[in-house]
Design an enzyme around this catalytic site. Structure first.
Site, short mmCIF file in Angstrom:
data_model
loop_
_atom_site.label_atom_id
_atom_site.label_comp_id
_atom_site.label_asym_id
_atom_site.label_seq_id
_atom_site.Cartn_x
_atom_site.Cartn_y
_atom_site.Cartn_z
N ASP A 246 0.83 -1.21 0.00
CA ASP A 246 0.00 0.00 0.00
C ASP A 246 0.86 1.26 0.00
O ASP A 246 0.69 2.17 -0.82
CB ASP A 246 -0.90 0.02 1.23
CG ASP A 246 -2.19 -0.75 1.03
OD1 ASP A 246 -2.63 -0.89 -0.11
OD2 ASP A 246 -2.75 -1.22 2.04
N ILE A 247 1.78 1.33 0.95
CA ILE A 247 2.59 2.54 1.09
C ILE A 247 3.55 2.68 -0.09
O ILE A 247 3.79 3.80 -0.57
CB ILE A 247 3.33 2.53 2.43
CG1 ILE A 247 2.31 2.65 3.57
CG2 ILE A 247 4.36 3.64 2.52
CD1 ILE A 247 2.89 2.56 4.96
#
Length: 404
Positions: free
Chosen positions: A169-170
């Site tokens: 995600d990051i």
């Protein structure tokens, strides 16, 4: 001091982490980021525990500072009309909704760029916007598995392990930010925007850089090795008498330093360990002998001895230790802000420092719909019209939701 992205307006259609993290990075450097949320519910991560003061989700707080929140119903024609007006004034749109969701209501790149050719539209998907899995639902765990990252994470004799941080995600949020900033530079030359296409899968494949080149150069797929490195010994975690530490020896000079630090200087010339290739061949034997020695002294002793020999060594810190670590605090990596409703909120601060236009935390994570009135007023929508839209459930304003 003027912020680096002052004057850049971002419209964010995103939930959870990847899109919101991208929007937060832009907001930290001064962009006006307007987060579009569902009336009554908002970003689904607002409901994920644990909470500050019993109400503010830690997860929402981690990716939504410095933003404004507006509540507009994307399923209503009147709401879509408002959002198209907002898009005409935007420099950037961030979309990490399921692929095609905004396209079905006419808020995709091709539709919006007709009225705003300078628009930079960043689309963040799970598996990418084309290919056989383009429409599949995705999340951080699924992409860690699918990309190959989980096959490398964990101990050799145990099953694959999810990386503790939301790296897919990051990572996607960071790559998307790079794409947006690159597109802004290009627009300054061309005058036109473009589509920025990022995904969790592409970010993870890119971050597996040396693992793929290792495979392509040898034909052998990398495997799980726990904390150890694939081509260096010793380069892993060891248990001292009181805690865990990592020892990272990646040159011959460092290896000889390790040998001296553990009281075995003769190992530096031992034919079983004398160079990197033979140390790899005898990895299990060498690691077992080092582990037995390291268990006899506390981390502080090994840190002193190994650092004196120029060998990188560090304690394996827990998050609570990092939160009060002198180096972390000296670099302003932990930020404390006051939320008007929830009191003190602590979180990681901006990670990149600019000397002339630094990032700053100007606003706490927004209340749901906190800025609906402000943003719609800026579009020239009159008070009476806003009241009607609110009564019809097309928009929601924080004051009304707070009363409810």
């Amino acid at each position: 001091m003027k912020a680096a992205l002052n004057g850049i307006k971002v419209l964010e259609f995103s939930v959870a982490m990847a899109g919101p993290f991208c929007g937060m990075l832009l907001a930290d450097f001064g962009a006006e980021v307007i987060k579009v949320e569902r009336p009554g519910f908002g970003d689904e991560s607002r409901a994920w525990p644990p909470f500050f003061d019993g109400k503010l989700s830690h997860y929402f707080a981690a990716a939504n500072r410095n933003k404004k929140s507006v509540c507009i119903d994307l399923k209503s024609e009147a709401g879509i009309v408002i959002l198209r007006r907002m898009a005409q004034q935007a420099d950037v749109i961030i979309d990490n909704f399921r692929l095609g969701a905004l396209e079905r209501i006419g808020l995709d790149y091709e539709a919006l760029r007709k009225d705003n050719p300078r628009l930079i539209y960043c689309r963040i998907t799970g598996y990418g916007a084309s290919g056989p899995l383009a429409g599949e639902r995705a999340n951080d765990l699924a992409i860690q598995a699918y990309s190959g990252g989980m096959s490398l994470t964990g101990e050799a004799d145990r099953g694959p392990v999810r990386m503790g941080i939301s790296v897919a995600d990051i990572g996607a949020g960071m790559f998307a930010t790079i794409g947006i900033l690159t597109a802004l530079v290009a627009r300054s030359e061309t005058g036109t925007g473009q589509l920025v296409d990022a995904s969790l899968l592409e970010g993870q494949v890119a971050m597996l850089a040396n693992h793929f080149t290792s495979f392509f150069s040898t034909g052998a797929a990398p495997v799980r090795r726990g904390s150890s490195g694939p081509g260096m010994v010793p380069y892993q975690a060891f248990k001292a008498s009181d805690d865990w530490m990592v020892v990272a020896s990646f040159t011959e000079r460092m290896w000889r330093g390790v040998a001296r630090a553990v009281g075995k200087p003769e190992w530096g010339d031992d034919p079983r360990y004398a160079d990197a290739k033979v140390r790899l061949a005898n990895r299990d034997e060498l690691v077992a002998r080092l582990a037995e020695i390291f268990r006899t002294r506390p981390v502080a002793v090994w840190e002193a001895r190994l650092k004196a020999e120029g060998v990188p060594v560090t304690r394996v810190n827990s998050v609570d230790r990092v939160a009060c670590d002198p180096q972390v605090l000296a670099r302003d990596l932990i930020a404390t802000l006051r939320h008007p409703a929830y009191g003190e909120v602590r979180m990681p601060g901006p990670a990149v420092k600019l000397s002339h236009t630094p990032a700053a935390i100007r606003m706490p994570p927004p209340m749901l719909g906190e800025h609906t009135h402000e943003v719609l007023s800026g579009l020239g929508i009159e008070e009476a019209t806003m009241n009607e839209l609110e009564q019809d459930g097309i928009i929601a304003m924080y004051s009304a939701m707070a009363r409810a």
